[in-house]
Design an enzyme around this catalytic site. Sequence first.
Site, PDB file in Angstrom:
ATOM      1  N   HIS A  59      57.424  38.409  -0.636  1.00 28.14           N
ATOM      2  CA  HIS A  59      57.728  39.143   0.601  1.00 28.14           C
ATOM      3  C   HIS A  59      58.516  40.413   0.283  1.00 28.14           C
ATOM      4  CE1 HIS A  59      59.033  39.889   4.776  1.00 28.14           C
ATOM      5  NE2 HIS A  59      60.209  40.145   4.234  1.00 28.14           N
ATOM      6  N   GLU A  60      59.509  40.296  -0.587  1.00 27.60           N
ATOM      7  CA  GLU A  60      60.308  41.477  -0.950  1.00 27.60           C
ATOM      8  C   GLU A  60      59.461  42.509  -1.693  1.00 27.60           C
ATOM      9  OE1 GLU A  60      62.965  41.802   0.509  1.00 27.60           O
ATOM     10  OE2 GLU A  60      63.193  39.721   1.147  1.00 27.60           O
TER      11      GLU A  60
ATOM     12  N   HIS B  16      57.670  44.764   0.642  1.00 27.62           N
ATOM     13  CA  HIS B  16      58.416  45.957   1.084  1.00 27.62           C
ATOM     14  C   HIS B  16      58.288  47.083   0.061  1.00 27.62           C
ATOM     15  CE1 HIS B  16      60.102  44.232   4.641  1.00 27.62           C
ATOM     16  NE2 HIS B  16      60.775  43.294   3.994  1.00 27.62           N
TER      17      HIS B  16
ATOM     18  N   HIS C 121      56.730  50.819   0.665  1.00 27.43           N
ATOM     19  CA  HIS C 121      57.413  52.056   0.265  1.00 27.43           C
ATOM     20  C   HIS C 121      56.451  52.950  -0.511  1.00 27.43           C
ATOM     21  CE1 HIS C 121      61.418  53.918  -1.390  1.00 27.43           C
ATOM     22  NE2 HIS C 121      60.666  54.788  -0.765  1.00 27.43           N
TER      23      HIS C 121
END
Length: 228
Positions: free
Chosen positions: A98-99, A102, A106
């Site tokens: 999940h991280e 991100h 980006h």
Amino acid sequence: MFFHPMDFLILIAFGLSLWAQFRVKGTFNRFAEVPVSTGMTGAEAARRMLDANGLSNIPVEHIPGTLTDHYDPIDRVVRLSDPVYLGQSISAVSVACHEVGHAIQHKVSYPMLVARHRIFPIVNFSSGIAPLLLIAGFLLHQPNLILFGIIFFSAAVAFQLITLPVEFNASSRARTLMVQMGFIRNSEEDGVGKVLNAAALTYVAAALISLLELIKYVWIFNSSSDDD
């Protein structure tokens, strides 16, 4: 200001927030006990997914704590907590990916993430001054202060609302890539979904509380204007 019909709904939303926090911890702990079939750790999954998406320059760091995992867009680093970095469970791999979701957002300039980054400096300022303006406005019966407080508070609410698609999109990217890259079997996807959905509920509850508070302030402001 302090006792208003909207407070009942806000109280319900606050209860939902508490329940969401308990649920995310409970779900995480539950699936932290379920080994992932590939045997990879959260750190390994994050590293492989970053590399596969052209993000080899982004390090994966270990940070203390539990559920302190995050992607830092300023330093461009994925930070994973104790049970995620070394964990070989459904929870560990789900949160780690999940991280990374991100980080991928980006890279591709996902519009809602870009909007959140741009609004953050405004929110950082407005979230501190809005309560002061609202309290002063209500105590001193100054509609202009109340209005400015509402405007500044609206920025914080907008930030909360923008955060929702950012989080859901990161989870969606993570689940898709985890299956495509063979990090999990199809039978494990349900557990991944439960871990990520539980985490998303905390953001939904926080956004709901902020939105209801904003409606309350606008309602009070309009009522005071009508009385004048």
